[in-house]
Write an enzyme that holds these catalytic residues in place. Sequence first.
Site, PDB file in Angstrom:
ATOM      1  N   THR A 182       0.794  -1.321   0.061  1.00  0.00           N
ATOM      2  CA  THR A 182      -0.095   0.072  -0.091  1.00  0.00           C
ATOM      3  C   THR A 182       0.783   1.208   0.060  1.00  0.00           C
ATOM      4  OG1 THR A 182      -1.745  -1.046   1.102  1.00  0.00           O
ATOM      5  CG2 THR A 182      -1.549   1.305   1.455  1.00  0.00           C
ATOM      6  N   VAL A 211     -13.254  -4.198   1.466  1.00  0.00           N
ATOM      7  CA  VAL A 211     -12.835  -3.002   1.319  1.00  0.00           C
ATOM      8  C   VAL A 211     -11.909  -2.770   2.884  1.00  0.00           C
ATOM      9  CG1 VAL A 211     -13.054  -0.426   1.473  1.00  0.00           C
ATOM     10  CG2 VAL A 211     -14.495  -2.001  -0.130  1.00  0.00           C
ATOM     11  N   GLY A 212     -10.932  -2.339   2.665  1.00  0.00           N
ATOM     12  CA  GLY A 212      -9.909  -2.347   4.183  1.00  0.00           C
ATOM     13  C   GLY A 212     -10.035  -0.795   4.643  1.00  0.00           C
ATOM     14  N   ASP A 213      -8.860  -0.301   5.087  1.00  0.00           N
ATOM     15  CA  ASP A 213      -8.874   0.972   5.921  1.00  0.00           C
ATOM     16  C   ASP A 213      -8.577   2.124   4.918  1.00  0.00           C
ATOM     17  OD1 ASP A 213      -6.594  -0.361   5.557  1.00  0.00           O
ATOM     18  OD2 ASP A 213      -5.546   1.067   7.131  1.00  0.00           O
ATOM     19  N   GLY A 234      -1.001  -1.640   6.492  1.00  0.00           N
ATOM     20  CA  GLY A 234      -1.055  -2.991   7.443  1.00  0.00           C
ATOM     21  C   GLY A 234      -2.603  -3.656   7.389  1.00  0.00           C
ATOM     22  N   GLY A 236      -5.613  -3.928   7.541  1.00  0.00           N
ATOM     23  CA  GLY A 236      -6.878  -2.875   7.338  1.00  0.00           C
ATOM     24  C   GLY A 236      -7.885  -2.887   8.432  1.00  0.00           C
TER      25      GLY A 236
HETATM   26  N1  ASP Z   1      -4.218  -1.669   4.604  1.00  0.00           N
HETATM   27  C1  ASP Z   1      -4.505  -2.243   3.552  1.00  0.00           C
HETATM   28  C2  ASP Z   1      -5.827  -2.801   3.403  1.00  0.00           C
HETATM   29  O1  ASP Z   1      -6.082  -3.592   4.401  1.00  0.00           O
HETATM   30  C3  ASP Z   1      -3.128  -3.413   3.009  1.00  0.00           C
HETATM   31  C4  ASP Z   1      -1.822  -2.740   3.262  1.00  0.00           C
HETATM   32  O2  ASP Z   1      -1.861  -1.482   3.794  1.00  0.00           O
HETATM   33  O3  ASP Z   1      -0.871  -3.523   3.029  1.00  0.00           O
HETATM   34  O4  ASP Z   1      -6.308  -2.933   2.300  1.00  0.00           O
END
Ligand code: ASP
Length: 321
Positions: A182, A211-213, A234, A236
């Site tokens: 990311t 859908v993540g953070d 990280g 999410g």
């Molecule tokens: N935070 C991102 C998600 O969860 C993934 C990442 O940061 O590697 O979609």
Amino acid sequence: MSGRGGHTPGRTALAVHGGAGVIRRSDLSPDREAECRQALSAALTAGHSLLEAGGRALDAAVAAVVVLEEAPLFNAGRGAVFTRDGQHELDASVMDGATLSAGAVAAVRRIRNPVLAARAVMEHTPYVMLAGAGAEAFAREQGLETVDPSWFDTEGRRREWRLAKAAAIEGDARPEEFSLGTVGAVALDAAGNLASATSTGGLTNKRAGRVGDTPIIGAGTYAENGVCAVSTTGDGEYFMRTVAAYRVAALVQEGGLDLASAARRVIHETLTSLGGSGGLIAVDSRGMLALEHNSPGMYRGMIDHRGRVHTAIFGGDAPGD
Ligand code: ASP
């Protein structure tokens, strides 16, 4: 709101990240490491030159993220990870600390630079987030470039996807080493404005529609003049549950912590105590930077006010290494 929080007029600052996770020296060839550092430097230089020319923090953060989206090394834009059904679904967001305006797109499959679409949502709609096909139609209306989904494919990500699928069959649902790449940027401009931007392909082998953070304001991205700008990476779900980006700002604004202490507390106490892994970058209105992670590594970089670029990848690397 600019000028609050002890900003020294004319002082600028910029940091970027390219994802947190298990990054071992043994897994990264010297060539690959050099390419990653070069891409981080190019992103920093793109943002810094705008800041030096009197540009806005928002322009700098977005410009830095576009460079990283274009780099196939990172899990954002080209080089995004594959979903369980072999697609790419990208998320991105931006926030302008001067106005607390924000924009985001989620689960888009065809927008070449999702961060530009997030910015367009912020600037040209009354909404904060558009998702899926509606976001893509909007991006086209805005004249943003759309691409065939295969444009995001890279061999390395396809290989990881195959490995993740195999690991899932063995019961290891989400190997940590696959949640890398990311990208994000945080910036302070000469007028004291703060901004942040974050973009991702999400998690390898994720279920369609997850859908993540990253596109969630307050979780993956937050900026408020006089306080700080934050971009996270990280696991999410943990960043969403802890409202991690906003939590850093709240600790600075309400809790009276300095930025470094706030970032450390969120990563090494809040996130760690729940079992989450990842990191964040942040800048405050004095230009202080925090680059914190509890994962073994985080691709990261900053540029100082003299224009000197510092990049780091592994745990224990000083950003100047
Ligand atoms: N935070 C991102 C998600 O969860 C993934 C990442 O940061 O590697 O979609």
